[in-house]
Design an enzyme around this catalytic site. Structure first.
Site, PDB file in Angstrom:
ATOM      1  N   ASP A 129       1.055  -1.100  -0.177  1.00  0.00           N
ATOM      2  CA  ASP A 129      -0.069   0.028  -0.096  1.00  0.00           C
ATOM      3  C   ASP A 129       1.056   1.196  -0.104  1.00  0.00           C
ATOM      4  O   ASP A 129       2.002   1.367   0.588  1.00  0.00           O
ATOM      5  CB  ASP A 129      -0.912  -0.009   1.348  1.00  0.00           C
ATOM      6  CG  ASP A 129      -2.213   0.328   0.867  1.00  0.00           C
ATOM      7  OD1 ASP A 129      -2.539   1.312   0.289  1.00  0.00           O
ATOM      8  OD2 ASP A 129      -3.151  -0.740   1.332  1.00  0.00           O
ATOM      9  N   ASP A 231      -3.410   4.431  -2.497  1.00  0.00           N
ATOM     10  CA  ASP A 231      -4.412   4.761  -1.534  1.00  0.00           C
ATOM     11  C   ASP A 231      -4.746   6.275  -1.798  1.00  0.00           C
ATOM     12  O   ASP A 231      -3.883   7.094  -1.728  1.00  0.00           O
ATOM     13  CB  ASP A 231      -3.791   4.733  -0.144  1.00  0.00           C
ATOM     14  CG  ASP A 231      -4.772   4.792   1.031  1.00  0.00           C
ATOM     15  OD1 ASP A 231      -5.784   4.106   1.032  1.00  0.00           O
ATOM     16  OD2 ASP A 231      -4.806   6.045   1.479  1.00  0.00           O
ATOM     17  N   GLU A 285      -6.629   3.207  -6.130  1.00  0.00           N
ATOM     18  CA  GLU A 285      -7.884   3.322  -5.415  1.00  0.00           C
ATOM     19  C   GLU A 285      -8.814   4.369  -6.062  1.00  0.00           C
ATOM     20  O   GLU A 285      -8.256   5.444  -5.855  1.00  0.00           O
ATOM     21  CB  GLU A 285      -7.626   3.387  -4.061  1.00  0.00           C
ATOM     22  CG  GLU A 285      -9.036   3.256  -3.305  1.00  0.00           C
ATOM     23  CD  GLU A 285      -8.933   3.712  -1.728  1.00  0.00           C
ATOM     24  OE1 GLU A 285     -10.043   3.245  -1.078  1.00  0.00           O
ATOM     25  OE2 GLU A 285      -8.150   4.593  -1.634  1.00  0.00           O
ATOM     26  N   HIS A 351     -10.821  -4.075   2.918  1.00  0.00           N
ATOM     27  CA  HIS A 351     -10.962  -3.681   4.381  1.00  0.00           C
ATOM     28  C   HIS A 351     -11.759  -2.509   4.629  1.00  0.00           C
ATOM     29  O   HIS A 351     -11.907  -2.069   5.837  1.00  0.00           O
ATOM     30  CB  HIS A 351      -9.404  -3.366   4.856  1.00  0.00           C
ATOM     31  CG  HIS A 351      -8.670  -2.362   3.910  1.00  0.00           C
ATOM     32  ND1 HIS A 351      -8.704  -2.133   2.624  1.00  0.00           N
ATOM     33  CD2 HIS A 351      -8.618  -1.055   4.326  1.00  0.00           C
ATOM     34  CE1 HIS A 351      -8.198  -1.185   2.280  1.00  0.00           C
ATOM     35  NE2 HIS A 351      -8.225  -0.287   3.440  1.00  0.00           N
ATOM     36  N   ASP A 352     -12.356  -1.676   3.357  1.00  0.00           N
ATOM     37  CA  ASP A 352     -13.173  -0.662   3.924  1.00  0.00           C
ATOM     38  C   ASP A 352     -14.759  -1.097   3.548  1.00  0.00           C
ATOM     39  O   ASP A 352     -15.505  -0.069   3.567  1.00  0.00           O
ATOM     40  CB  ASP A 352     -12.972   0.402   2.700  1.00  0.00           C
ATOM     41  CG  ASP A 352     -11.531   1.058   2.938  1.00  0.00           C
ATOM     42  OD1 ASP A 352     -11.094   1.027   4.156  1.00  0.00           O
ATOM     43  OD2 ASP A 352     -11.052   1.425   1.882  1.00  0.00           O
TER      44      ASP A 352
END
Ligand code: GLC
Length: 582
Positions: A129, A231, A285, A351-352
């Site tokens: 990330d 990200d 993302e 994970h979101d």
């Protein structure tokens, strides 16, 4: 040679050459061109919740190392790790205080090197990330920058001196009251934070900051990592004139907040300085404000990124369900936009998000297993690089906390406070977050039926889903019909069939609100995928000759679906069938 003929040749030859060049160019950036990152199957590990090796209740790198054989057994070919850098953990590592060090909770650089080697020894790539829209307020750059208006690090962030009055409103996604400007008395100025107040936004207009980021990326690339997941990077390019927002700006949020023209400049520069020098993949993302933005980011000719992921599909899931017809429209729309050029990511969970089977399948005891398998079939048979979130292969479900004290996520907790301050209906809000809070996807990985699901010997940082006694890796490894065993098979099917990677996608029976059916054609094969997304038996009429279809996968006992030669198929609840057509 007469003049006329010479003229013809002179005009024809250059256009032939141009045509040839065009062909070569088109070949090199077409969606069909083979690349390792297109064939990759990415498994996302949330390190905090994966496996704790030292009993402090927090997952860590040595925990991941201890589970490398499990990771390999899945058949996946790349791992994406959520941030593991030093961080005070206001947003679980998405607030980085030192980009070149490992978070204490997670271990040491030596552990990291061992993990990287362990993955590479098993032919698994590692994607890291990259969190550079913002840093932590505890990063040295911010500490220095906030200390004085003349600090050389002042321009690494966005400041608004208070003599100018209050800065024009900007929305913070995470903070209390959603105010993205935070007053700082030390220098009588406000700093900008699109996320929490402990995540100040970095100033990408500053070339020095950009160079620091590229150098840091090279530090990791030199270690041998295989890719970066950018990200929230679209927010890096903002309108820094900070014009007051017009009425109704919420509808066009990103217009003012993100994806300003600078974005492409930064990405090209990053590509030139980092990506082009290493064999690394890059994924953003977010896919911009529209298709054009998405194309511009991933068009190989533009030398920016390899792929992006769009949110239209994950955003469809609501507590009272979602429309399958809409879901099909979204995936089909994105697929057609990238059919010839560019590349996409395929995902429905990370994970979101809350748990996959709860949002898009059915987590009741009766349907959890078939729907988890059906969803795995979907993700592994679409065109694009599939991203799979850890634990979904077991069919892990939402925990559905009923007490706000159980939540840990900064976004959920601040929103709870915001709603309370507004006098909102808090019962309704608690129901909403039981469905959608990110913490649902962050409860510890369920390894076995021992205490704390085999995740830790200490007290876990967030509660473990009590259903771990029956839903866990140890049980599923032993059961040939478990979601886990099915996941391994569908992964293998994708690896064995490049048709599922590169083949053309065609939607069938598009108005069917229960069944999602499509063809994948190419690489010498024609494959048919038929998925019942509902808890009822369902039928689809494909108007297709499937007389000689060979069933390759069925999430029920082989052959339980009933089909006639004209493509009329009857499916069981959440049944998934993959066949090869002759
Ligand atoms: C991204 C991450 C999310 C994080 C946010 C701020 O959306 O996926 O987890 O909270 O960025 O960094």
């Amino acid at each position: 040679m007469n003049i006329k003929r010479a003229l013809i040749i002179l005009t024809i030859i250059p256009s032939l050459i141009a045509c040839k060049n065009k062909e070569v160019q088109q070949e090199s950036n077409s969606s069909a061109e083979k690349q390792w990152w297109k064939e990759a199957i990415v498994y996302q590990i949330y390190p905090r919740s994966f496996k704790d090796s030292n009993g402090d209740g927090v997952g860590d790198l040595r925990g991941i190392i201890s589970k490398l054989d499990y990771i390999q057994s899945l058949g996946i070919t790349a791992v994406w790790l959520n941030p593991i850098y030093s961080s005070p953990n206001d947003d679980n590592g998405y607030d980085v205080s030192d980009y070149r060090n490992i978070m204490k909770d997670f271990g040491t650089m030596k552990d990291f090197d061992e993990l990287l080697k362990g993955l590479h020894d098993r032919k698994i790539k590692l994607v890291m990330d990259l969190v550079v829209n913002h840093s932590s307020d505890e990063h040295e750059w911010f500490k220095q920058g906030r200390s004085s208006r003349t600090s050389p690090y002042r321009d690494y962030y966005h400041w608004w001196n208070a003599e100018r009055g209050k800065p024009p409103y900007r929305y913070s996604l995470f903070d209390l009251n959603h105010d993205a400007w935070r007053y700082d008395a030390t220098t009588n100025a406000y700093y900008l934070h699109y996320f929490s107040r402990k995540q100040p936004d970095l100033n990408w207009e500053n070339p020095k900051l950009r160079q620091e980021v590229y150098n840091m990326m090279k530090f990791w690339a030199d270690k041998g990592i295989d890719g970066f997941r950018l990200d929230a990077f679209q927010f890096a390019a903002k309108d820094t004139t900070f014009k007051p927002l017009p009425k109704g700006y919420e509808k066009n949020f990103t217009q003012y907040y993100a994806v300003q023209p600078g974005l492409h400049k930064y990405l090209r520069e990053m590509n030139d300085q980092v990506f082009s020098k290493y064999n690394v993949m890059s994924v953003a993302e977010g896919a911009g404000r529209n298709l054009q933005d998405a194309h511009d980011m991933v068009d190989a000719d533009r030398h920016e990124l390899n792929m992006a992921y769009a949110f239209d599909a994950v955003d469809l899931a609501k507590p009272n369900g979602y429309s399958l017809v809409k879901l099909k429209q979204v995936f089909t729309h994105w697929d057609s936009a990238f059919a010839d050029k560019g590349w996409l990511s395929i995902f429905l969970a990370n994970h979101d998000q809350a748990r996959l089977v709860t949002r898009f399948g059915n987590d009741s005891p009766q349907f959890r297993e078939p729907s988890a398998k059906m969803l795995a079939t979907f993700i592994m048979t679409m065109r694009g690089t599939p991203y799979w979130y850890n634990g979904d292969e077991l069919g892990m479900t939402n925990i559905r906390f009923t007490d706000v004290k159980d939540y840990r996520d900064v976004q959920t907790l601040n929103e709870y406070q915001n709603q309370k301050n507004k006098g909102a209906d808090m019962n309704a809000f608690m129901k909403q977050i039981a469905f959608s809070s990110r913490d649902n996807g962050r409860t510890p990985f369920q390894w076995d039926a021992s205490a704390n699901a085999g995740f830790t010997t200490g007290t876990p940082w967030i509660k473990i889903n009590p259903n771990y006694t029956s839903i866990n890796a140890a049980v599923e490894e032993k059961d040939a019909n478990s979601p886990l065993s099915y996941f391994k098979k569908i992964v293998q099917l994708r690896k064995d069939n490049l048709t599922l990677v590169y083949g053309k996608y065609t939607l069938l029976d598009k108005g069917n609100d229960k069944v999602y059916a499509y063809l994948r054609e190419g690489e010498g094969k024609k494959m048919l995928i038929v998925l019942n997304f509902s808890k009822d038996s369902a039928e689809t009429n494909l108007e297709l000759n499937i007389a000689n279809a060979k069933v390759l996968m069925d999430n029920y006992a082989a052959g339980s679906s009933v089909a006639d030669a004209n493509g009329h198929i009857k499916l069981k609840p959440y049944e998934a069938v993959v066949c090869e057509l002759k």
